[in-house]
Scaffold this active site. Structure first.
Site, PDB file in Angstrom:
ATOM      1  N   ASP B 315       0.856  -1.189   0.000  1.00  0.00           N
ATOM      2  CA  ASP B 315       0.000   0.000   0.000  1.00  0.00           C
ATOM      3  C   ASP B 315       0.887   1.231   0.000  1.00  0.00           C
ATOM      4  O   ASP B 315       1.891   1.264   0.703  1.00  0.00           O
ATOM      5  CB  ASP B 315      -0.882   0.003   1.257  1.00  0.00           C
ATOM      6  N   GLU B 356      -2.843  18.086   6.532  1.00  0.00           N
ATOM      7  CA  GLU B 356      -2.537  18.907   5.361  1.00  0.00           C
ATOM      8  C   GLU B 356      -2.615  20.389   5.716  1.00  0.00           C
ATOM      9  O   GLU B 356      -1.755  21.179   5.352  1.00  0.00           O
ATOM     10  CB  GLU B 356      -3.505  18.595   4.206  1.00  0.00           C
TER      11      GLU B 356
END
Lengths: 581, 690
Positions: B315, B356
């Site tokens: 992943d 973020e």
């Protein structure tokens, strides 16, 4: 050793490889059903055979069906050869009026030819009629070699196919091998041999006036000698090509009418190794990776050449007992020197040692010199080559499939060493394959050791030996090594035509043949059912010099170490005692 | 239990005592018959012991002291091998004991309907069946493996994972699985039991570490067959020496046939006792290395398969890149300065607590020195992200600053009557092509520019992948990103291939495609939607934090839930196979020297000339044979550390690994016994043994 001898041996190997490469490629085409130039001639014949034998050439067989049919075919062959021998007195083509062969000898001989061993407890020209020789021996020379090659093809298919329950059609493999490969090659070789003076006639015997009167066994003076002839060339050609080795005459290829000239000798030697070498090339081509075939060829050469060297050096060194008697055994302009006992002067030491090595490397067993008269170390070489399991080239087909079993064991150990479940040519090598490979190595070794063990302590076993001491031991060990590994070469010196040896060696040959064919086919069936693992940098490469060296080491450690104690009590003890004297 | 914190010293007196007792207990022939090589050794031991009795009655086939010495050392050979196995098991047993501690029977609150306030019965935890509902309150131990159906709670899973920080378990989603033996710290849960008693994760774990249910792995079975075959060949080679030597004695009229004592000694020396004795210890130790890496193998086969894997599906997030993206650049459009853009972006992110958003504030400070401001003192109103607007921002003094995905912003500005400039489009595409995620910043109806959010590739991961490539292992990155972004990250991380916009079906198909090409595939997963792919993969590592479905589909469970662990697991699997292979090679090549020691000793009575084969110059025939037997026993002890630790494993191609191991263990195996046997012989002479 003479420069002349080295030159001949080098020429031999170069010629061998040069002829084997095109043959190997040709055989690959034959077995893959690709068009070949002989198709026009043999194609209709092939179809005719299938039609009349009711063979469906497209039928695919599982390994059990393949093995079952091959075994039944061999049993029937055995029966035919046995009956031919027993009934030859009533059959035509018996100019010498030879009587029926005794049952134990007939059993031994039938088994011997059907198993591609060609151990000869009989002497050809005084035991078998032409009918028996041609319909029994020569026919089996073809079909027993074809059987070995068929099993190899089944194994190659096992490696090539993925998720397939079948491994080919045994009838097709047998028919193609004989029609496209063995018959044409034998025809060519037989004609060459006839040109050199090998006899091919039904007119026998020939009577020759003697230069000087001689006395026969009954002390009556004779001025005419009877020389037995026969259809020899046709049998000699396939005996060499099919790694059979059963000579027309008792003296085999030492007989001047079976192997008259240095050229016939060269061709016959070439024929011994031709198919086993070419099959390595075929193997590589059929698997789409020529390097795999060359790697196996290299491993075989790496074992054969040093052993040949030992034999040559030992024979050339001569007999130390003669040295004390001031017999000159050195090489000179007028003599080849060395140990010439039991060797033909027209072949000399180099060609006799080379023949001895290649005939026991391949499971031919034909001889052009008496191995019993070799020096102890010179005689050790053919012994070891057989005891390795007839895998250094070995029999037609059978040598390569035997070698491939050693490859499986090597791949298994090496594969573990690189940290992956071992795989060979994309096929995972798992418990079942290892079990079959272990059986193939175990069975002949067990037969040799147990057979020799029984023979050296029983009265009928000991009755046959000519020499006492370690040499007598070597004679018995040699006989069982030869029979169990389906070589058929005789040390000579052992009188093997007794019920004891006829029966024990007969069973040794049977076990040594079918005890291996069945596990090899089982492994082929199991491999065919597997899927193919893709190769990458983590895959063990099986064509590199490193792998070849490891393979050679495994063969020597597993195959040869088993016999070290026996060899120490035979040829090695004899050699050491000899050197002391 | 904490596998990492607790180390088990091999020299611990108690452990040593237990190991020694186990070594003796393992002499039971019923136990040894599973190992053909060591079983033959035991038969040899018994035979020589009987020979001692025979010798004591005055009919010995060799000197009594010699038979006693041989017999003693043969027994030692057997005990050393048993000791190695017991030692390997020791660590697992100790761990199993502490695991069993957390399995103590608890009382469960059995519910009949998934309602916290419903009436419950108190039953023993061990009586719970699949499908039962139980209530677990704060402070209770969870009575069995299950799935949370109602509630959310913090759970202490240290009993299983060794990690003391509590984890959150809640109904629905990927964190719904609970493990029996763990403890609820706060709040409550209603759990549906998913495992019958005796089949729980804890039970499986105990069985695995204990080695009680240890089954031979496929390669181990194949190796066992090979070793049994070799043993049989050598058995024949030595037993037939009886008739052979009998013949030779008669033929020469001197010496004596080989004695039973010497035959047994030769046989035991020749059969592969080094690998045969250490084989099970190697397997147990391999499993143990997995446990030390905090990975529970649910089958031994999986450990071995890990070594075979040649495709790793990884992943992206968490394995190749750090979990979160970071702002790395402000790109203004014409007429706007970078500082203006950074200022607006910072304002819009002050109250944005996502990683973020935090990274935008950090970048603005780092790149342009714009200090963090307090949104409350500014009197600004924060507009949070919603699924509908797909933007977040701030309203301040009439300024309306928004940031969001390009398409969302385009809709927003067009609704305000503005236009989405071509230049902005170019910037957005440029960022995407380079593997970043663009966030467009807009004030009112004017687009100011874009923020580049980049995936941060983990340090050292590129080197890791290139090592894997050398070992012949392909790495494939799995990501939900669009193909452009995925390609850029893939290039930066150095993976061989990637699967973008991955869905569970796409993953499953990818695995099948690789398998059809003959590859063996490993992957990690945690979600329920990973379960089909996990079940299909050859080696499937489920995260312990994952769902019950994922854990059941996997064949390995990573207690640390660390997706990078896969690489370590492959290494452990390879090491296990390599250790077996090298010790086999070592064991077989040892035989050459043993022949040179024993053959001249056994036969020089019959053929004195054979003494020239005594190339080691061993003192007497008895000493020579005894030295070989002692060497054969001691080499097992010498190899125990290697068997337990595993062969040194380096990421190299197969050809290079083979060369290295052949030189070390093949050539080494040829040479070492010559030196060893000679040294033992000298020592025996020194001790004046005879």
């Amino acid at each position: 050793m003479t420069a002349h001898g080295i030159f001949q041996i080098t020429t031999y190997f170069i010629a061998l490889i040069a002829v084997a490469i095109p043959l190997g490629r040709y055989m690959a085409r034959v077995y893959q059903g690709e068009p070949v130039f002989l198709k026009g001639m043999t194609g209709p014949l092939e179809k005719w055979i299938y039609r009349h034998c009711r063979i469906n050439a497209d039928e695919e067989m599982t390994w059990k069906a393949y093995a079952g049919r091959l075994v039944i075919f061999s049993v029937m062959s055995c029966l035919v050869v046995y009956l031919l021998q027993r009934l030859q007195g009533f059959l035509p083509l018996n100019p010498h009026g030879l009587p029926a062969v005794p049952p134990d000898l007939a059993f031994n001989t039938a088994v011997s030819f059907v198993t591609n061993t060609n151990w000869q407890a009989y002497s050809g020209e005084t035991t078998l009629s032409f009918c028996t020789q041609m319909l029994g021996m020569t026919v089996q020379n073809f079909v027993s070699a074809a059987a070995g090659m068929a099993v190899l093809m089944a194994f190659i298919r096992g490696l090539k196919r993925t998720l397939s329950p079948t491994i080919g059609n045994v009838w097709v493999d047998l028919t193609r091998t004989i029609l496209y490969i063995l018959l044409p090659l034998s025809l060519v070789l037989a004609l060459f041999l006839v040109s050199q003076g090998v006899v091919q006639t039904l007119q026998s015997p020939a009577e020759v006036g003697l230069l000087e009167q001689a006395k026969d066994g009954a002390a009556t003076a004779e001025s005419v000698q009877e020389i037995r002839l026969g259809p020899a060339a046709s049998q000699v050609a396939i005996k060499q090509l099919g790694t059979n080795g059963g000579g027309f005459f008792n003296a085999n290829s030492a007989h001047p009418l079976e192997n008259p000239t240095p050229l016939s000798n060269f061709l016959e030697m070439l024929a011994i190794l031709l198919i086993p070498v070419a099959l390595c090339i075929t193997f590589g081509r059929m698997l789409g990776d020529g390097r795999q075939g060359w790697a196996l060829l290299a491993a075989m050469m790496m074992i054969l050449i040093p052993l040949l060297g030992i034999c040559l050096v030992s024979e050339q060194a001569g007999n130390p007992s003669f040295r004390q008697m001031n017999v000159d055994q050195s090489i000179g302009a007028l003599q080849s020197g060395g140990n010439m006992e039991g060797k033909e002067v027209r072949f000399g030491i180099a060609n006799s040692a080379l023949w001895a090595a290649v005939t026991t490397a391949a499971s031919s067993g034909s001889v052009n010199a008496m191995h019993d008269s070799f020096t102890p170390l010179g005689g050790l070489v053919p012994l070891v080559l057989m005891q390795l399991g007839e895998i250094i080239f070995g029999g037609a087909g059978s040598g390569l499939y035997g070698m491939l079993m050693f490859v499986l064991i090597t791949v298994f150990i090496a594969g573990l060493m690189v940290g992956r479940t071992p795989e060979y040519l994309g096929k995972k090598i798992e418990a079942f394959e290892i079990k079959m490979a272990a059986l193939v190595i175990l069975i002949p070794a067990a037969v040799v050791l147990i057979g020799t063990g029984v023979a050296v302590v029983t009265r009928p076993g000991l009755a046959g030996i000519l020499n006492t001491g370690p040499h007598g031991f070597s004679e018995i060990l040699y006989a069982f090594s030869s029979a169990a590994n389906n070589n058929g070469s005789a040390f000579a010196g052992l009188n093997a035509n007794t019920p004891f040896y006829n029966l024990t060696l007969g069973f040794a040959m049977l076990i040594g043949r079918f005890g291996l064919i069945i596990p090899v086919l089982a492994a082929a069936g199991s491999l065919a059912q597997k899927k193919c693992v893709s190769a990458g940098a983590g895959t063990l490469p099986t064509h590199t010099p490193l792998f070849v060296m490891f393979l050679v080491a495994v063969i020597m450690l597993v195959g040869a170490l088993t016999f070290v104690p026996a060899l120490a009590l035979g040829p090695i003890a004899e050699h050491l005692a000899w050197m002391r004297s | 239990m904490n596998a990492k914190a607790k180390s088990f010293s091999l020299l611990d007196r108690q452990v040593l005592q237990r190991t020694l007792i186990d070594a003796v207990v393992k002499l039971n022939p019923l136990h040894l018959i599973k190992n053909p090589v060591m079983f033959v050794v035991e038969v040899g031991c018994i035979l020589t012991t009987l020979l001692i009795i025979q010798a004591l009655s005055g009919h010995g086939d060799e000197r009594t002291s010699f038979i006693v010495a041989i017999s003693l050392w043969l027994w030692f050979t057997l005990l050393f091998a048993n000791f190695a196995e017991a030692m390997a098991e020791g660590r697992g047993k100790a761990q199993a004991r502490s695991l069993k501690g957390s399995r103590r029977d608890v009382t469960a609150k059995l519910l009949y309907e998934p309602d916290r306030n419903a009436i419950f019965d108190l039953v023993a935890g061990s009586q719970l069946k699949k499908g039962d509902l139980v209530l677990v309150n704060a402070g209770d131990t969870i009575p069995g493996d299950g799935e949370v159906t109602v509630g959310v709670a913090s759970v202490d899973e240290s009993a299983i994972t060794g990690e003391s920080a509590p984890v959150i378990r809640e109904s629905g989603g990927d964190r719904s699985a609970v493990t029996g033996g763990t403890r609820v710290l706060s709040d409550w849960l209603i759990v549906r039991i998913t495992a019958n008693p005796g089949e729980t994760f804890l039970d499986k774990m105990i069985a695995m570490v204990e080695g009680a249910k240890r089954q031979k792995t496929p390669n181990e079975i194949a190796l066992d067959i090979l070793l049994a075959g070799l043993t049989l060949i050598f058995l024949l080679a030595t037993v037939t020496l009886v008739p052979f030597s009998l013949y030779s004695v008669r033929a020469t009229g001197q010496g004596a046939p080989i004695s039973m004592t010497v035959i047994v000694a030769l046989l035991i020396c020749l059969i592969p006792t080094t690998i045969g004795g250490l084989l099970s210890a190697i397997g147990i130790a391999g499993m143990d290395r997995m446990i030390q890496a905090n990975v529970i193998a649910l089958s031994g086969k999986a450990v071995e398969a890990a070594g075979d894997v040649d495709v790793l599906l990884l992943d992206k997030t968490g394995t190749i890149t750090l979990g979160n993206r970071e702002a790395t650049e402000f790109i203004p459009i014409g007429g706007i300065t970078a500082v203006q853009l950074a200022d607006a972006a910072q304002l819009s992110s002050l109250a944005d607590e996502t990683p973020e958003g935090r990274s935008i504030v950090v970048l603005a400070k780092k790149a342009y020195g714009i200090r963090e401001r307090d949104i409350k003192t500014l009197g600004a109103r924060f507009i949070p992200f919603t699924a509908k607007s797909r933007m977040s921002g701030v309203n301040l003094d009439g300024r309306e600053i928004r940031k969001g995905a390009a398409d969302a912003v385009e809709v927003y500005v067009k609704a305000k009557g503005g236009g989405f400039p071509e230049e902005a489009n170019a910037i957005v595409n440029g960022i995407a092509v380079q593997g970043g995620t663009p966030l467009v910043v807009v004030e009112g109806s004017q687009v100011l520019g874009a923020i580049r959010l980049s995936d941060v590739v983990k340090g050292g991961i590129r080197e890791r992948f290139s090592e894997l490539r050398q070992m012949g292992i392909q790495t494939v990155m799995i990501t939900g990103d669009n193909p452009l972004t995925a390609a850029a990250v893939a290039a930066e991380a150095g993976v061989d291939d990637f699967l973008a916009q991955a869905t569970p079906e796409a993953k499953l198909n990818l695995i099948r495609a690789y398998q059809a090409q003959g590859h063996l595939v490993a992957m990690t997963g945690d979600g329920t939607n990973d379960a089909p792919a996990l079940a299909q993969a050859d080696v499937a590592v489920a995260m312990n934090t994952g769902t019950q479905a994922a854990k059941e589909a996997g064949n390995l469970v990573d207690l640390d839930s660390n997706p990078t662990k896969l690489i370590e697991i492959v290494g452990i699997g390879k090491q296990l196979l390599m250790t077996r292979g090298t010790l086999t090679t070592f064991s077989i090549s040892n035989d050459v020297a043993k022949y040179f020691a024993i053959l001249p000793a056994a036969f020089s009575g019959i053929y004195p000339d054979l003494a020239v084969l005594n190339i080691m110059g061993l003192s007497t025939p008895q000493n020579a044979i005894l030295s070989a037997v002692i060497f054969n026993a001691l080499i097992i002890v010498a190899m125990i550390p290697l068997a337990l630790r595993g062969v040194r494993y380096r990421p190299m191609g197969a050809a290079a690994v083979l060369r290295r191991n052949l030189i070390l263990y093949g050539a080494g195996g040829l040479v070492v016994p010559f030196a060893g046997i000679k040294a033992i012989d000298m020592l025996l002479t020194l001790l004046n043994w005879i």
